[in-house]
Design an enzyme around this catalytic site. Structure first.
Site, PDB file in Angstrom:
ATOM      1  CB  THR A  17       4.959  -2.108 -17.142  1.00  0.00           C
ATOM      2  OG1 THR A  17       4.916  -0.831 -16.096  1.00  0.00           O
ATOM      3  CG2 THR A  17       5.049  -1.302 -18.404  1.00  0.00           C
ATOM      4  CB  VAL A  18       2.183  -5.043 -20.809  1.00  0.00           C
ATOM      5  CG1 VAL A  18       1.860  -6.338 -19.732  1.00  0.00           C
ATOM      6  CG2 VAL A  18       1.074  -4.428 -21.277  1.00  0.00           C
ATOM      7  CB  SER A  24       2.273   0.540 -16.970  1.00  0.00           C
ATOM      8  OG  SER A  24       2.538   0.290 -15.626  1.00  0.00           O
ATOM      9  N   GLY A  60       2.601  -3.513 -12.027  1.00  0.00           N
ATOM     10  CA  GLY A  60       2.480  -4.017 -12.388  1.00  0.00           C
ATOM     11  C   GLY A  60       2.650  -3.451 -13.922  1.00  0.00           C
TER      12      GLY A  60
END
Length: 513
Positions: free
Chosen positions: A333-334, A351, A332
């Protein structure tokens, strides 16, 4: 200006700017809030990269962690695995996020780290309303993976992130009190506790008690490294990425191929075809050669050379091909971005890799440990062969656009192996097709899945789907937009005016002051 995938994070960064902080302080504040408000996508136990424009030049930060000293192929096989699994201790590498925050703040920030981390601690302690896309992804993890994670070592994941036995719903207020305490400890110690102090001891103890390979000595050895960005010129612009072990070089190689073709219209199947074929060839080279810089078989310079680009470009015809890696050297990345009135700009990404990373949460801390080691190869011939104290092939990549040495701005598209594909499409949308920041993000996307398989979003034009199929591409239409990346953009024009775009596929926001 602050652009992130979650409004509370964007507002936190903006508040830091209003309190006298700069773009770097705002980026750290927003990144910390995202570990709270999008915990399935990123966390303190993940990795980070950044590109920082300040004082007339671009700086790169690689804060990806290395594998434990005890990790090797034999250790994987001893645990009954032929490949590195998604969950458990085997894919866990040293987290780099806390070190990234400390390095960025200490080198370029104006405010104390304690001040920039406090908004995140407040949201973790007092609670935040879960945003719709975040709720969807949280629920998707619950449906797809949570039931299988029943062993004792996964109990802290359930307690911290699924306390009601389910994922929180959109609009529901959610608290992470243990994570709040961790954030404040990081603030008080300049993130030193994570690598040398009490938090490091908690991680070590949890690992040893549950059969893990990670040790405090691995955490103590971590370093976040300033690196020189790599770039290519594309139709008068300079596009920059972090060098390997990240795969930003894939986007640059694809652009290097693509610049040899005319790109008249985004509504042209031939233009889309050439983009896909350029990306495919670049990706195969990336998979073959990108690894820890210490073990790469070829140099980034060789992969980005004009001579090699010309050779690879010759493979692109009118029909889809099955790509193979080339030989660049014979023998799951931001994601978030920020900009301030002083001219500083930050392109930042962090991430845990897959949603909730390894599934391991350090008891009493709210720290979800990443599973970045999944990208190691078990093939001894690979430069990315699994081994001790080694950085793996990395998917998270920040990017930056400039023109004639003048910064245009930061951009990025998060989403695993979609990221170079997203970067390619954002650059062509901007440079070739003249779309503004928001249009560049909103435009329907395609993604290459391997071989001749291409998936497109539901609003991708029908005639392009038909024409790509006629060129030999095996095109399918995706049911959901969740796999096509989530991006942010900030452009600065020649008058100093900032224009931002925030991903319509996420809960994002551009906040300006």
């Amino acid at each position: 200006m602050v652009a992130t995938s979650q409004p509370l994070a964007a507002q936190a960064g903006l508040d830091i700017l209003k309190k006298g902080g700069n773009a770097v302080d705002a980026a750290v504040a927003a990144a910390a809030v995202l570990t709270v408000t999008e915990p399935m996508s990123n966390g303190i136990g993940g990795d980070a990269f950044a590109l920082v424009w300040t004082k007339g030049r671009l700086h790169g930060l690689n804060s990806s962690g290395r594998s434990p000293a005890l990790l090797n192929a034999e250790a994987v096989r001893e645990r009954g695995c032929e490949e590195v699994p998604r969950f458990g201790w085997l894919p866990v590498t040293v987290p780099g996020v806390p070190a990234a925050w400390a390095k960025l703040s200490g080198t370029f920030g104006k405010l104390p780290l304690a001040q920039t981390l406090e908004p995140a601690a407040c949201y973790a302690e007092e609670g935040f309303p879960v945003a719709p896309v975040t709720a969807f992804n949280w629920k998707r993890f619950e449906r797809g993976s949570l039931e299988a994670l029943k062993r004792t070592e996964y109990a802290p994941l359930h307690l911290a992130f699924f306390p009601e036995g389910r994922a929180p719903r959109a609009g529901e207020r959610f608290r992470l009190p243990e994570l709040a305490a961790t954030l404040r400890e990081l603030a008080e110690t300049g993130c030193g506790s994570f690598y040398h102090g009490r938090l490091a001891e908690k991680i070590d103890r949890f690992s040893q008690e549950t059969g893990g390979l990670l040790r405090k000595s691995d955490l103590e050895q971590h370093s976040s490294d300033w690196v020189d960005p790599i770039s290519v010129r594309y139709r008068g612009y300079e596009v920059s990425e972090i060098p390997p072990n990240g795969h930003g070089i894939v986007a640059l190689m694809a652009l290097n191929l693509l610049k040899g073709f005319p790109m008249e219209s985004r509504d042209s199947a031939l233009c889309i075809h050439r983009m896909i074929e350029s990306l495919k060839l670049a990706y195969e080279d990336g998979r073959e050669f990108v690894s820890d810089p210490a073990t790469m078989k070829v140099s980034p310079e060789a992969l980005l050379s004009e001579l090699y680009a010309e050779e690879r470009r010759g493979l692109i015809g009118d029909r889809a091909i099955l790509p193979k890696a080339g030989q660049p050297e014979k023998g799951g990345t931001v994601y978030l971005c920020t900009a301030d009135g002083e001219g500083n700009m930050v392109s930042y990404i962090q991430s845990s890799y897959c949603a909730f990373g390894s599934g391991l949460v350090v008891p009493g801390t709210g720290i979800s440990l990443q599973n970045r080691g999944m990208n190691f190869s078990m093939n001894p011939e690979s430069g990315n062969f699994i081994g001790p104290e080694k950085r793996s092939y990395h998917t998270i990549i920040p990017a930056f656009l400039a023109k004639n040495g003048v910064p245009v701005g930061p951009f990025g598209v998060m989403g695993g192996f979609m990221q170079p594909q997203g970067h390619l499409q954002v650059v062509t949308n901007t440079v070739d097709f003249g779309l503004n920041a928001q249009q560049s993000l909103d435009a329907p996307r395609w993604r290459w899945l391997g071989g001749k398989k291409v998936e497109v979003e539901r609003d991708f034009p029908d005639h392009l789907v038909r024409e790509l199929s006629e060129r030999g591409h095996e095109v399918s239409i995706a049911a959901e937009p969740t796999e096509f990346g989530r991006g942010q953009i900030i452009w600065r024009d020649q008058d100093g005016v900032l224009t931002g775009g925030s991903e319509s596929r996420a809960d994002g926001q551009v906040a300006a002051w």
